[in-house]
Design an enzyme around this catalytic site. Structure first.
Site, mmCIF file in Angstrom:
data_model
loop_
_atom_site.group_PDB
_atom_site.id
_atom_site.type_symbol
_atom_site.label_atom_id
_atom_site.label_comp_id
_atom_site.label_asym_id
_atom_site.label_seq_id
_atom_site.Cartn_x
_atom_site.Cartn_y
_atom_site.Cartn_z
ATOM 1 N N LYS A 17 -3.031 5.050 -2.534
ATOM 2 C CA LYS A 17 -4.066 5.815 -1.846
ATOM 3 C C LYS A 17 -4.508 6.945 -2.766
ATOM 4 C CE LYS A 17 -4.048 3.791 2.241
ATOM 5 N NZ LYS A 17 -5.267 3.225 2.847
ATOM 6 N N GLY A 35 -4.041 -4.153 6.159
ATOM 7 C CA GLY A 35 -2.946 -3.849 7.074
ATOM 8 C C GLY A 35 -3.229 -2.576 7.833
ATOM 9 N N LYS A 67 -9.758 -7.212 8.213
ATOM 10 C CA LYS A 67 -8.759 -6.801 9.215
ATOM 11 C C LYS A 67 -9.305 -7.275 10.549
ATOM 12 C CE LYS A 67 -7.380 -2.487 6.911
ATOM 13 N NZ LYS A 67 -7.551 -1.013 6.910
ATOM 14 N N SER A 120 0.861 -1.165 0.000
ATOM 15 C CA SER A 120 0.000 0.000 0.000
ATOM 16 C C SER A 120 0.905 1.224 0.000
ATOM 17 C CB SER A 120 -0.871 -0.020 1.261
ATOM 18 O OG SER A 120 -1.557 1.208 1.394
ATOM 19 N N ASP A 177 -7.235 2.958 -3.014
ATOM 20 C CA ASP A 177 -7.961 3.008 -1.736
ATOM 21 C C ASP A 177 -8.255 4.467 -1.399
ATOM 22 O OD1 ASP A 177 -9.000 2.720 0.805
ATOM 23 O OD2 ASP A 177 -7.236 1.737 1.681
ATOM 24 N N LYS A 217 -1.117 -1.043 -4.443
ATOM 25 C CA LYS A 217 -2.302 -0.252 -4.089
ATOM 26 C C LYS A 217 -1.826 1.169 -3.852
ATOM 27 C CE LYS A 217 -4.663 0.049 0.419
ATOM 28 N NZ LYS A 217 -5.397 -0.748 1.426
ATOM 29 N N ASP A 263 -13.775 -1.804 3.184
ATOM 30 C CA ASP A 263 -12.834 -1.941 4.301
ATOM 31 C C ASP A 263 -13.546 -1.399 5.547
ATOM 32 O OD1 ASP A 263 -10.835 -1.539 6.206
ATOM 33 O OD2 ASP A 263 -9.468 -0.437 4.913
ATOM 34 N N GLU A 286 -11.135 0.605 -3.241
ATOM 35 C CA GLU A 286 -11.424 0.283 -1.842
ATOM 36 C C GLU A 286 -12.074 1.484 -1.150
ATOM 37 O OE1 GLU A 286 -7.876 -1.081 0.092
ATOM 38 O OE2 GLU A 286 -8.788 -1.128 2.074
#
Ligand code: SMG
Ligand code: MG
Length: 369
Positions: free
Chosen positions: A163, A290, A262, A135, A188, A161, A238, A213
């Site tokens: 952000k 994570g 998670k 990420s 995400d 991934k 998420d 996400e």
């Protein structure tokens, strides 16, 4: 097993590189390590709450308070036949899943250590190594983002991934596709958009992303369902998925096609397995998220991610991306093929360097039955 003692340590570690999401930039990680002792054996859990209530409503201060004043009295002095009994035993307390998970996961480690078995065996894990992705936070420039991606691809990671947030989305993805081609890529948003921006989010469709996400609000299912009908990119939830019941609702309404698991957000391993099974029964893939965990929380994640429906690479990367040194020795490492081995020793199966833990501890608390 009877729970005889509970110990909390508030630990602070500097991050190797700052991490920026749609809600801000962080330079270090402060978290609670929780140890449960029973029958002379100790189990460890890591609370994934943060200093601020931006990813979730919980913080280290709320988790400390809830564990010390409400959760510890519900487990201390009690005997449990199975760690699956822990989450129900904490049910009187509403919410506070991260605080609950720290206890529940420590109980799993304790149970596995008593049996001298790797945690994965108790959880129902079926693979010896898990596929690892990274990420990558929001950077200061697109060039810096490109450099990071180059480094991670060279290290062997199985998917990237990035952000995103308004102002750092379409152009960033466009740059990544132009420079790196058809790599496994996802984004995400950490809840940075609203349904009214659906047509803007649809501009991401042409990039063939694995998924987007949590585009919309953290407690929203209905708008995600509406959005999924307007965009082609699969939605992965998420923040929204905080219980097996909500996972069922989200799937029933078509709010997502993929689920991020998670254990901290769900209240521990047992609740995570329930979500894993619900998704598996409907042919919905899951992957392990994570929370910038130290090697202790990371080891828990690796064991859980060895279950069969974790078919997509997770946010479980090598220790060196986060903390040097980590609290465990040797640190978690990734192979050239982008996999992380599931530890085979008893419990979470990693060796904790207690001198490092002590040096990083800023507050301690202990209570006995
Ligand atoms: O542990 O590699 C990691 C971080 C993965 O992006 C990551 N986590 O929303 O999925 C997420 C974020 C939450 C952490 S920001 C506090
Ligand atoms: Mg996320």
């Amino acid at each position: 097993m009877r729970i005889d003692r509970l110990r909390l340590r508030l630990v602070r570690l500097p991050l190797v590189h700052f991490f920026e999401t749609s809600f801000g930039r962080v330079y270090d990680r402060t978290f609670i390590l929780l140890a449960l002792e029973g029958d002379g054996v100790e189990g460890l859990g890591e609370c994934v709450a943060d200093v601020d209530p931006y990813y979730s409503p919980e913080t280290n201060v709320t988790a400390w308070h809830i564990i010390k004043d409400f959760l510890a009295p519900l487990v201390l002095g009690r005997a449990f036949d199975d760690p699956r009994e822990i989450y129900p035993a904490l049910a009187r307390v509403r919410g506070h899943n991260m605080a609950k998970a720290a206890i529940e996961m420590a109980a799993w480690d304790l149970a596995a250590r008593r049996l001298e078995a790797p945690l994965a065996r108790l959880l129902g894990g079926t693979r010896g190594a898990i596929a690892s992705g990274v990420s990558i936070g929001i950077q200061d420039s697109l060039d810096q983002l490109a450099q990071k991606i180059e480094t991670e691809l060279a290290a062997g990671y199985r998917r990237i991934k990035i952000k995103i947030k308004p102002g750092w989305d379409v152009a960033a993805v466009d740059m990544v596709r132009a420079r790196f081609g058809a790599i496994p890529l996802m984004v995400d948003a950490n809840a940075a958009y609203r349904l009214a921006q659906a047509s803007h989010l649809a501009r991401l469709d042409r990039f063939e992303l694995m998924m987007i996400e949590q585009p919309l609000e953290y407690d929203d299912i209905r708008d995600h369902a509406a959005l999924q009908h307007q965009i082609r990119t699969p939605i992965c939830l998420d923040e929204s998925i905080h219980s097996p019941r909500v996972a069922e609702e989200a799937l029933a309404l078509g709010a997502c096609r993929i689920v991020n698991i998670k254990p901290g957000r769900l209240g521990g391993h047992a609740q995570s397995i329930r979500v894993h099974d619900i998704c598996a029964a409907q042919g919905v893939p899951v992957w392990h998220g994570g929370m910038l965990e130290s090697g202790i929380g990371r080891a828990h994640n690796i064991h859980l991610a060895s279950l069969p429906n974790f078919t997509l690479p997770g946010d479980i990367a090598a220790s060196r991306r986060y903390f040097v040194p980590d609290l465990i020795e040797p640190p978690i490492d990734v192979s050239g093929e982008g996999t992380v081995a599931v530890p085979t020793g008893p419990g979470i199966g990693v060796h904790v360097d207690w001198e490092r833990v002590k040096a990083a501890t800023v507050e301690e608390y202990e209570v006995r039955a």
